[in-house]
Design an enzyme around this catalytic site. Structure first.
Site, short mmCIF file in Angstrom:
data_model
loop_
_atom_site.label_atom_id
_atom_site.label_comp_id
_atom_site.label_asym_id
_atom_site.label_seq_id
_atom_site.Cartn_x
_atom_site.Cartn_y
_atom_site.Cartn_z
N CYS A 136 36.61 42.83 41.32
CA CYS A 136 37.54 43.95 41.19
C CYS A 136 38.18 43.87 39.81
O CYS A 136 37.99 42.88 39.08
CB CYS A 136 38.61 43.83 42.26
N HIS A 158 46.59 35.62 41.91
CA HIS A 158 47.31 35.82 43.18
C HIS A 158 48.81 35.99 42.99
O HIS A 158 49.51 36.38 43.92
CB HIS A 158 47.07 34.61 44.10
N HIS A 215 39.58 32.87 43.75
CA HIS A 215 39.01 31.95 44.74
C HIS A 215 37.48 31.99 44.73
O HIS A 215 36.85 32.60 45.58
CB HIS A 215 39.56 32.29 46.13
N GLU A 223 49.04 34.31 47.43
CA GLU A 223 49.69 35.61 47.17
C GLU A 223 50.96 35.74 48.00
O GLU A 223 51.98 36.26 47.52
CB GLU A 223 48.72 36.77 47.48
FE1 SF4 Z 1 41.48 42.41 43.09
FE2 SF4 Z 1 43.43 41.18 44.43
FE3 SF4 Z 1 44.00 42.86 42.43
FE4 SF4 Z 1 42.98 43.80 44.73
S1 SF4 Z 1 44.97 42.82 44.42
S2 SF4 Z 1 42.41 44.42 42.64
S3 SF4 Z 1 41.59 42.13 45.28
S4 SF4 Z 1 42.93 40.90 42.27
#
Ligand code: SF4
Length: 321
Positions: free
Chosen positions: A22, A85, A51, A137
């Protein structure tokens, strides 16, 4: 006389799109790589930047040094990077006090939840965080506010039973970004039915990448004899994809880190295989797994696209020069 090659069974692979990296993960990895380019090794990284063991080992080979806490970082002037996170407020504060050169790779969508938490707190609301205990997180988000001011709710049952710390104080909820869409909406419905005035985001704080990857897996699950999710056992969004595949009608959903972990006997007889990857899993690992299947089956790959993504986040200013 020529010996005939054994014919391979046919296997159709349905490849989810979007899958894998992402924008937040991409940015976090770029921050480490650019810091190494700009400032040389070592670059310290607090916690796994994302991760995924493959990503971490690759960055280690380039000179990144992974630590769990700031007190493991020496005062040598080299950068220390906070993982995607997010971190409790006490971490950048400790870095400031030691005059460490800190770079923040917290995903901007996690930072957005941090700001939401602060806004609710300033407005005098008690905050409920929907998330998984112990996930970095969640530790980072709870650590934006004084200890004891954020209550964590992990399950629907928990949501049915939680009681506010103080009576007659308005409530608000926020969520971890990588949760199951379905579980979270059930929890929110319970909270709203118990506390009709509870404030929250328009939907929830689950990010676009988590949403898109779950919807892509949902779209293929029923058509598949098995679904493989490429990702790490400590990756929240990867684990949620396995659950989504199972709950959406696939009889076998498996989390796999690398091709050499594949259990071929458990996959015997499959004709249609779904593949996706968590937001922290690089595409090279998906390729590696498809190549392994090509050695065992006559494979055709069909990409099933349920959304297109074009999000990219800016890098910290210190890395642009
Ligand atoms: Fe990626 Fe986590 Fe950001 Fe969503 S919150 S875009 S999964 S890093």
């Amino acid at each position: 006389m020529q010996v005939a090659e054994p014919t391979l069974s046919k296997l159709k692979i349905l490849l989810c799109e979007p899958r894998g990296f992402c924008a937040g993960v991409d940015r976090a990895i770029q921050i480490v790589e650019k810091a190494l380019e700009q400032f040389g090794a070592p670059v310290y990284v607090r916690h796994e930047i994302v991760h995924n063991r493959y990503v971490v080992d690759d960055l280690k080979s380039k000179g990144a040094v992974f630590v769990e806490e700031l007190d493991e970082v020496p005062d040598d002037g080299q950068p220390v990077i906070f993982s995607a996170h997010g971190v409790p407020k006490s971490v950048p504060e400790a870095a400031r006090q030691r005059e460490l050169f800190a770079l923040d790779a917290t995903c901007p969508l996690v930072s957005k939840v941090h700001r939401e938490a602060e806004r609710h707190f300033k407005a005098g609301r008690q905050i409920i965080l929907i998330g998984h205990a112990g996930h970095p997180e969640v530790i980072g988000t709870m650590g934006q506010l004084p200890q004891g001011t954020v209550a964590l709710v992990e399950t629907a049952v928990h949501a049915m039973n939680i009681t506010p710390v103080k009576d007659n104080i308005p409530l608000a909820y926020i969520t971890q970004t990588t949760l199951s869409l379905d579980d979270t909406s059930e929890i929110i419905d319970i909270l709203k039915s118990r506390y009709p005035d509870i404030k929250g985001p328009r939907k929830e704080d689950i990010c676009y990448a988590t949403t898109n990857r779950q919807q892509a897996v949902k779209a293929i699950a029923e058509r598949c004899d098995a679904v493989l999710i490429v990702g790490a056992p400590n990756s929240s969004n990867s684990k949620r994809l396995v659950e989504v595949a199972s709950r959406s009608g696939c009889p076998k959903a498996v989390l796999v880190q690398r091709a050499d972990e594949l259990d071929w006997s458990a996959l015997e007889g499959i004709k249609t295989l779904g593949i996706s990857a968590g937001a922290s899993a690089p595409e090279i690992l998906v390729d590696e797994i498809i190549e392994s299947f090509e050695k065992h089956y006559e494979v055709t790959v069909e990409t099933i696209t349920t959304a297109t993504e074009d999000i990219a986040f800016k890098l910290p200013r210190a890395l642009k020069g």
